[in-house]
Write an enzyme that holds these catalytic residues in place. Structure first.
Site, mmCIF file in Angstrom:
data_model
loop_
_atom_site.group_PDB
_atom_site.id
_atom_site.type_symbol
_atom_site.label_atom_id
_atom_site.label_comp_id
_atom_site.label_asym_id
_atom_site.label_seq_id
_atom_site.Cartn_x
_atom_site.Cartn_y
_atom_site.Cartn_z
ATOM 1 N N HIS A 56 0.856 -1.196 0.000
ATOM 2 C CA HIS A 56 0.000 0.000 0.000
ATOM 3 C C HIS A 56 0.890 1.244 0.000
ATOM 4 C CE1 HIS A 56 -2.689 3.167 1.351
ATOM 5 N NE2 HIS A 56 -3.656 2.428 0.839
ATOM 6 N N GLU A 107 -3.387 2.125 -7.507
ATOM 7 C CA GLU A 107 -3.784 3.285 -6.712
ATOM 8 C C GLU A 107 -2.765 4.404 -6.923
ATOM 9 O OE1 GLU A 107 -6.285 2.218 -3.104
ATOM 10 O OE2 GLU A 107 -4.296 1.519 -2.596
HETATM 11 P P1 PGA Z 1 -9.358 6.494 -0.206
HETATM 12 O O1 PGA Z 1 -8.188 5.479 0.148
HETATM 13 O O2 PGA Z 1 -10.458 5.723 -0.910
HETATM 14 O O3 PGA Z 1 -9.792 7.022 1.113
HETATM 15 O O4 PGA Z 1 -8.771 7.550 -1.106
HETATM 16 C C1 PGA Z 1 -7.793 4.539 -0.791
HETATM 17 C C2 PGA Z 1 -6.606 3.750 -0.280
HETATM 18 O O5 PGA Z 1 -5.775 4.282 0.468
HETATM 19 O O6 PGA Z 1 -6.469 2.570 -0.610
#
Ligand code: PGA
Length: 269
Positions: free
Chosen positions: A98, A170
């Site tokens: 992450h 992401e």
């Molecule tokens: P968020 O977080 O949907 O609050 O932007 C996504 C993540 O950190 O995986």
């Protein structure tokens, strides 16, 4: 065979065991999961035991995930948790890489690769997160960053264990309260790059038996996803699901975002 639809949330460093268990209980009681779909929740370590008790005997209706794992089976690694410890709690999945782990805890790709191999070697599903920073994007090397993370992270994964892998794309600049939401136009080329990167590494289509292939690896999108934009991302051909933070931290928000995402995928199929 069509890839499954995946949807889940990461609670990050939020919630007590009681809160996470109650979330899981309410969610499980309020949702009918279609056969082409997998849902998951990723609470903090301290909530895992309470949540897996609520989830009951595996296979769990809603997968329970951990936010990290160590690569070694045991040893002098104070503060760390092993794959065996997670499996002893009937955890279904581990999130690796992450953006917050990469940024605040300096997790390099080679270390993540050791973690991926330790997890899949013990038959534990992996959600590997990849994504470029705003700076990398501004220099035009977002795609290179994501491919590097993917290729090192998945290096040496045996073909017969590919079915345990899912990728979350992401973009770091889109995550969290300070993030700028990405558009589907931002996501589409990188998702396509991840798809072709997986195919380069592991082959385009399933060849035989239970040997997986690169083309079958589910790709999720994450970063400021909410019910208003969920369907725009899942309508993209290479996005197979969503990985959501804030918007899915209430049961109602989880359900609304999941339903919007599922609908976006169904109407585009
Ligand atoms: P968020 O977080 O949907 O609050 O932007 C996504 C993540 O950190 O995986």
């Amino acid at each position: 065979m069509a890839r499954p639809f995946l949807f889940g949330t990461n609670f990050k460093m939020n919630q007590t065991p009681t809160e996470s268990a109650e979330f899981y209980r309410q969610l499980a009681a309020s949702v009918q999961i279609p056969s082409d779909t997998h849902l998951f929740v990723i609470p903090p370590y301290t909530s895992l035991a309470a949540v897996t008790v609520v989830a009951g005997q595996p296979p769990h209706q809603i997968w329970v995930g951990a936010q990290n794992v160590h690569w070694a089976p045991e040893g002098a690694y104070t503060g760390e948790i092993s794959v065996g410890m997670l499996l002893a709690l009937d955890v279904d999945l581990v999130l690796l890489g992450h953006a917050e782990r990469r940024r605040y805890f300096h997790e390099p790709d080679v270390e993540l690769n050791r973690k991926v191999l330790a997890a899949v070697g013990a038959n534990l599903r992996v959600l590997l997160a990849v994504g470029e920073t705003a700076e990398e994007r501004s220099f035009g090397v977002g795609g290179e960053t994501v491919l590097r993370q993917l290729k090192i992270g998945l290096h040496d994964v045996p073909p017969e264990q590919l079915g345990l892998i899912q990728i979350a794309y992401e973009p770091v600049w889109s995550i969290g309260a300070g993030g700028t939401p990405a558009s589907p136009e931002d996501v589409e080329p990188i998702a396509r790059l991840i798809r072709s990167g997986c195919a380069d590494m592991f082959g385009e289509t399933r060849t035989s038996g239970d040997r997986g292939s690169g083309g079958d690896i589910p790709i999720l999108y994450g970063g400021s996803v909410d019910p208003s934009n969920a369907g725009t991302f899942t309508a993209l051909p290479d996005i197979d699901g969503l990985f959501v933070g804030r918007a899915a931290w209430t049961v109602e928000g989880f359900l609304a975002t999941y339903r919007a995402g599922y609908e976006g995928k169904s109407t585009s199929r």
